[in-house]
Every structure is written in structure tokens, then in C-alpha cells.
Write a protein that holds these residues in place. Structure first.
Motif, short mmCIF file in Angstrom:
data_model
loop_
_atom_site.label_atom_id
_atom_site.label_comp_id
_atom_site.label_asym_id
_atom_site.label_seq_id
_atom_site.Cartn_x
_atom_site.Cartn_y
_atom_site.Cartn_z
N GLN A 16 -13.55 -0.49 -15.33
CA GLN A 16 -13.68 0.48 -14.24
C GLN A 16 -12.35 0.65 -13.53
O GLN A 16 -11.69 -0.32 -13.16
CB GLN A 16 -14.76 0.01 -13.27
CG GLN A 16 -16.15 -0.03 -13.90
CD GLN A 16 -17.20 -0.51 -12.92
OE1 GLN A 16 -17.03 -1.53 -12.26
NE2 GLN A 16 -18.29 0.22 -12.82
N ALA A 17 -11.96 1.89 -13.34
CA ALA A 17 -10.67 2.19 -12.73
C ALA A 17 -10.71 1.99 -11.22
O ALA A 17 -11.73 2.23 -10.57
CB ALA A 17 -10.25 3.62 -13.06
N HIS A 18 -9.59 1.57 -10.67
CA HIS A 18 -9.43 1.36 -9.24
C HIS A 18 -8.12 2.04 -8.83
O HIS A 18 -7.06 1.65 -9.28
CB HIS A 18 -9.38 -0.13 -8.94
CG HIS A 18 -9.49 -0.46 -7.49
ND1 HIS A 18 -9.83 -1.71 -7.02
CD2 HIS A 18 -9.31 0.29 -6.37
CE1 HIS A 18 -9.84 -1.71 -5.70
NE2 HIS A 18 -9.52 -0.50 -5.29
N LEU A 19 -8.23 3.06 -7.99
CA LEU A 19 -7.07 3.87 -7.61
C LEU A 19 -6.75 3.65 -6.14
O LEU A 19 -7.64 3.74 -5.29
CB LEU A 19 -7.36 5.35 -7.86
CG LEU A 19 -6.17 6.32 -7.80
CD1 LEU A 19 -5.29 6.16 -9.03
CD2 LEU A 19 -6.67 7.76 -7.70
N LYS A 20 -5.48 3.36 -5.84
CA LYS A 20 -5.03 3.23 -4.47
C LYS A 20 -3.94 4.26 -4.19
O LYS A 20 -2.99 4.39 -4.96
CB LYS A 20 -4.49 1.83 -4.20
CG LYS A 20 -5.55 0.75 -4.12
CD LYS A 20 -4.96 -0.58 -3.68
CE LYS A 20 -6.04 -1.64 -3.51
NZ LYS A 20 -5.47 -2.94 -3.04
N VAL A 21 -4.12 5.00 -3.11
CA VAL A 21 -3.17 6.04 -2.71
C VAL A 21 -2.59 5.68 -1.36
O VAL A 21 -3.35 5.42 -0.41
CB VAL A 21 -3.88 7.42 -2.64
CG1 VAL A 21 -2.92 8.49 -2.15
CG2 VAL A 21 -4.49 7.78 -3.99
N ASN A 22 -1.27 5.65 -1.26
CA ASN A 22 -0.61 5.26 -0.02
C ASN A 22 0.46 6.28 0.36
O ASN A 22 1.42 6.51 -0.39
CB ASN A 22 0.02 3.87 -0.17
CG ASN A 22 0.58 3.34 1.14
OD1 ASN A 22 0.00 3.56 2.20
ND2 ASN A 22 1.71 2.67 1.07
N LYS A 23 0.26 6.92 1.50
CA LYS A 23 1.22 7.88 2.05
C LYS A 23 1.56 8.99 1.06
O LYS A 23 2.73 9.33 0.83
CB LYS A 23 2.49 7.16 2.53
CG LYS A 23 2.25 6.22 3.70
CD LYS A 23 3.54 5.65 4.24
CE LYS A 23 3.30 4.75 5.45
NZ LYS A 23 2.65 5.46 6.57
N LEU A 24 0.53 9.57 0.47
CA LEU A 24 0.70 10.66 -0.48
C LEU A 24 0.97 11.97 0.26
O LEU A 24 0.25 12.34 1.20
CB LEU A 24 -0.56 10.82 -1.33
CG LEU A 24 -0.62 12.04 -2.25
CD1 LEU A 24 0.37 11.90 -3.39
CD2 LEU A 24 -2.03 12.25 -2.78
#
Length: 254
Positions: A16-24
């Protein structure tokens, strides 16, 4: 009676994929739509809500490599590439708003395009799995996609994306312009895909129905996040009830 039988199996990648987005930050030319956006897409089904112009589609385009972005995007702890074909190789797929099928090609031909990165034998295997997952499409295998109804075309678009065996599937307004029963069926399919192990990130304007199938959600306005949390709590929040459901907030959550 619903069109499609319950999915016995859903084609997808392993893990299962886990995506983290920071200050996009992302936009079009010099115009930034998203500024310093941070969020986390965990395994399960996450829905992005918000009015037109909030930046929801821009977010999916940025994550798919269709437009440039700055900031940090991590897929399972590793930096996400910028180019679309590299992103697909990493296990992400997008079903764009408007379906974007090839209308003069058959259902089978449209699906096969979703498996263009793999060998002919593997593509044939995935096609068989897709037809098992979406039995109605097997019946329409040789029908031209452009002659199908909007709901049928959306099914083809989702099945085509699943042909790449994604670990993270992104859906942009899957219910747009569809009849209520078809909306229910499409959202139920998104839920089943998530249950079978593919992380799902869905942009949707049908707030009530989307929250009913989602695990968690984010609310966007003018390119920023204004609310987030587990879907059942969001459904009872004053932000959602007053702004999107046309009802006063409950005085005491139950």
C-alpha cells in the motif's frame, strides 16, 4: 439491480502506497494555484473536497507530473519523480476529469493502452483480470468507447488506470455528470479498490457521498487546506455541514 457484480479481485500493485506532501506549490506559468500545501495520503481512501477553483485538480496534476511543482513529495519515503512516465513506473495512476478515452478505439484497445509499460504477455494477463473486475466491460469489449454512456466510459477509464497495477490510484471528479445510481456504483468501486490494497486519492464534489465511502478527507479553498480529519468527523463538522451540505451544524456530535 446494479450494473456490475461485486469485485472479486482488483488488479493492483503489491504494498500500500503512502504519500507525504510538504510545502507543495504549483500552478500555471507565473500563476501559483497551490502555495506551501502539506498533506498526507495514507493507505485507504482519501477524498479532497472543495468548491470549483479550489485547486483540487491542480493538486492531482502536480502529483502526476502534468504540471511543474516545487516542495517535497515522498512516496513511501522516497522522492517522487517529476516526469509522468517515471511516476507511473513508481506505481501511481491518474483517472483525469472527463475520462479522456480514445473514442474511435474499442474498450479492449483503450484498456491495453493502460498496460503499455509491461510485456505483451503481462498485458494480456492484466486485461483478463480487468475484465473479471469489470464484467460489463467484457460484454462491451469490442464496442467503440465513444458510443458508450458517460457512466460506462468512466468505468473504462478506471479499468484502464488499473491496468498499470497502481499502488496509488488518483481519481479526478469520477462522478461528474453521472446519474445518482451510477455515482453510487463508481464510489463503491473506489471503496473496493481501496479495500483490496490500492491507496486511493479522490477529488470529488459530491461531498456527502464521497465522505460516506472515504476513510479521511481534506477540504481545500483557494489553494489552501481549511479542514481535515477522519471522514465521519468531517461529515459532522460545521465547515462541511454549513458550507457544502446546506444544513446547520449539529450542536453535539454523536
Amino acid at each position: 439491480m446494479m450494473w456490475f457484480d461485486p469485485l472479486p479481485f482488483v488488479l493492483g500493485g503489491t504494498g500500500q502506497a503512502h504519500l507525504k506532501v510538504n510545502k507543495l506549490s504549483a500552478g500555471y506559468g507565473a500563476f501559483l494555484v497551490l502555495r506551501d500545501l502539506s498533506l498526507e495520503i495514507k493507505p485507504g481512501l482519501t477524498v479532497i473536497l472543495g468548491p470549483n477553483g479550489a485547486g483540487k485538480t491542480t493538486l492531482l496534476k502536480a502529483l502526476s507530473g502534468l504540471i511543474g511543482r516545487t516542495g517535497e513529495v515522498l512516496l513511501d519515503g522516497d522522492a517522487l519523480p517529476q516526469k509522468t512516465h517515471d511516476i507511473v513506473k513508481r506505481g501511481m495512476a491518474l483517472v483525469a476529469e472527463g475520462r479522456q478515452l480514445f473514442p474511435q478505439m474499442t474498450v479492449t484497445e483503450n484498456l491495453e493502452l493502460g498496460g503499455w509499460l509491461v510485456s505483451k504477455a503481462e498485458r494480456a494477463h492484466r486485461l483478463e483480470v480487468a475484465f473479471n473486475d469489470f464484467p460489463k466491460l467484457r460484454e462491451r469489449a469490442q464496442q467503440l468507447a465513444g458510443t458508450m454512456s458517460g457512466g460506462e466510459q468512466q468505468m473504462v477509464a478506471v479499468a484502464r488506470a488499473m491496468m498499470s497495477a497502481p499502488r496509488l490510484l488518483m481519481l479526478d471528479e469520477p462522478s461528474l455528470g453521472l446519474a445518482p445510481k451510477m455515482v453510487d456504483e463508481l464510489l463503491a468501486i473506489a471503496r473496493r479498490i481501496a479495500n483490496k490494497g490500492t491507496t486511493v486519492l479522490m477529488v470529488e464534489q459530491n461531498v456527502k457521498k464521497a465522505l460516506a465511502v472515504a476513510d479521511r478527507g481534506y477540504v481545500m479553498e483557494r489553494g489552501t487546506l481549511v479542514a481535515s480529519g477522519p471522514a465521519p468527523l468531517l461529515a459532522r463538522s460545521s465547515v462541511i455541514r454549513e458550507a457544502y451540505l446546506g444544513a446547520p451544524a449539529a450542536s453535539t456530535p454523536k
